[in-house]
Design an enzyme around this catalytic site. Structure first.
Site, PDB file in Angstrom:
ATOM      1  N   SER A  38       0.503  -0.684  -0.141  1.00 29.41           N
ATOM      2  CA  SER A  38      -0.166  -0.061  -0.144  1.00 29.41           C
ATOM      3  C   SER A  38       0.777   1.064   0.298  1.00 29.41           C
ATOM      4  O   SER A  38       0.661   1.839  -0.221  1.00 29.41           O
ATOM      5  CB  SER A  38      -1.108   0.153   1.287  1.00 29.41           C
ATOM      6  OG  SER A  38      -0.272  -0.128   2.984  1.00 29.41           O
ATOM      7  N   ASP A 333      -3.437   8.373   7.576  1.00 26.41           N
ATOM      8  CA  ASP A 333      -4.665   7.797   8.720  1.00 26.41           C
ATOM      9  C   ASP A 333      -4.423   6.426   9.621  1.00 26.41           C
ATOM     10  O   ASP A 333      -4.993   6.113  10.132  1.00 26.41           O
ATOM     11  CB  ASP A 333      -5.509   7.366   7.121  1.00 26.41           C
ATOM     12  CG  ASP A 333      -4.274   6.116   6.120  1.00 26.41           C
ATOM     13  OD1 ASP A 333      -2.812   5.645   6.812  1.00 26.41           O
ATOM     14  OD2 ASP A 333      -4.852   5.413   5.473  1.00 26.41           O
ATOM     15  N   HIS A 336      -0.847   5.264   6.967  1.00 27.41           N
ATOM     16  CA  HIS A 336       0.426   5.108   6.307  1.00 27.41           C
ATOM     17  C   HIS A 336       0.453   6.532   5.757  1.00 27.41           C
ATOM     18  O   HIS A 336       0.450   7.534   6.798  1.00 27.41           O
ATOM     19  CB  HIS A 336      -0.971   4.824   4.677  1.00 27.41           C
ATOM     20  CG  HIS A 336      -0.846   3.904   4.427  1.00 27.41           C
ATOM     21  ND1 HIS A 336      -2.591   3.473   5.362  1.00 27.41           N
ATOM     22  CD2 HIS A 336      -0.443   2.788   3.587  1.00 27.41           C
ATOM     23  CE1 HIS A 336      -2.730   2.136   4.737  1.00 27.41           C
ATOM     24  NE2 HIS A 336      -1.881   1.404   4.153  1.00 27.41           N
TER      25      HIS A 336
END
Length: 363
Positions: A38, A333, A336
């Protein structure tokens, strides 16, 4: 006439600035291919889930640079976007939307949210279920793409020889899933040799296919990640002088040292290949140690999230509170990073000192 002279001076200055910028100095790779999770996914996950709902498909994801969600798990650009811009390449397209037809003349990104280095079958004996995406799956996509756009072996080697390969960051989710499930910490040490060996094996396979330049980044200081601080940060949990969790950062350092050893072994076996070891851990610690230098407030709290100490008790989505301008935060968040943080890390890799050798010096 005076206006014309002023315009000429402005044009000359603009050209001078352009040609002295990192992007103008380095157009030395025709393509960039990347693998990971991610941290650098540019849209593969949101494509893979089809019409299923996801916060990643909604604002505030993508708010800072694109002003709309792009499938990146951040408020804006991610690390490889900054590499692409410095190398005068378009932002890296995700592979999956054009998996069967794309020619990818400037490269492609195979990274997917929640990917691991090791296959899920590795953790079956531990009754630990992992997502279906891993480095082996991404490598199979890559080889299918390469065979489609370059059936001839000579063309494959030419394409890879003129490309930059970014192999990661990957290999962190094995530990993230393990720790999130409340499994014994010390047991995670046994996975490190297999995780880094998996990354090294993929690098060697790429070299055998014809790759000449591969960047292999290490893992971040997870003890400074808000989700870890919230989930594992009890009053009795030892912390360092920056209020990061000491055990988890030591664990990341153990992984990174093992990975560096793998990179050194690859260098010894492949003297004609440029292998760049990118120190994401060291680059990230810079804005943890001196956040004001980067215009960051508290580097240990999330910009988008809940209302607990680290803003992590709610996931980031279209209705979650934003605690300020993402440009003032390192964490987006809770898990990340923000574009601001990714930019800082990328700059340390492009220009040094957080890469061996710095990427722009490897051209």
């Amino acid at each position: 006439m005076a206006s014309f002279r002023c315009l000429s001076v402005l044009l000359a200055v603009s050209v001078l600035v352009l040609f002295n910028s990192p992007a103008a100095r380095c157009g030395c790779y025709k393509r960039m291919f990347s693998f990971g999770d991610s941290i650098i996914d540019t849209g593969n996950f949101v494509h893979a889930i089809g019409n299923a709902s996801s916060a990643f498909k909604e604002l505030p994801y993508g708010m800072t640079f694109f002003h709309h969600p792009t499938g990146r798990i951040s408020d804006g650009r991610v690390i490889i976007d900054f590499y692409a811009q410095a190398l005068q390449l378009p932002l890296p397209p995700p592979n999956l939307p054009e998996q069967d037809s794309g020619q990818f003349p400037t490269g492609a990104n195979f990274a997917v949210f929640a990917s691991t280095a090791l296959p899920g079958s590795y953790f079956k004996p531990f009754n630990q279920n992992l997502p279906p995406w891993n480095l082996g799956v991404q490598m199979s996509w890559f080889k299918q793409m390469l065979q489609r756009i370059a059936p001839d072996d000579g063309d494959k080697r030419r394409i890879l020889g003129e490309s930059l390969i970014v192999l990661g960051e990957i290999g962190g989710n094995e530990y993230n899933f393990w720790f999130a499930a409340g499994r014994p910490r010390e047991q995670a040490y046994q996975f490190i040799p297999d995780v880094v060996a998996c990354i090294g094996s993929a690098a060697q396979e790429l070299i055998d296919l014809g790759a000449k330049t591969i960047m292999i980044p290490n893992n971040f200081p997870i003890g400074c990640v808000p989700a870890y601080l919230s989930g594992h940060g009890g009053d009795n949990e030892p912390r360092d002088e920056f209020q990061c969790l000491r055990w988890f950062n030591d664990f990341s350092s153990r992984h990174d040292a093992a990975l560096r050893g793998v990179v050194e072994g690859l260098r010894a076996r492949n003297p004609g290949v440029k292998l760049i070891y990118a120190d994401y851990f060291g680059a990230a610690m810079e804005f943890v140690k001196t956040p004001a230098k980067f215009g960051i407030g508290d580097p240990l709290v999330a910009c988008c999230g809940g209302d607990n100490k680290y803003h992590t008790n709610y996931g980031c989505n279209a209705t979650t509170r934003l605690w300020g301008d993402p440009l003032n935060f390192a964490s987006w968040d809770g898990m990340h990073m923000t574009e601001k943080a990714y930019h800082a890390i990328a700059d340390g890799v492009l220009n040094g000192p957080f890469a061996d050798p710095p990427l722009l010096r490897s051209c």
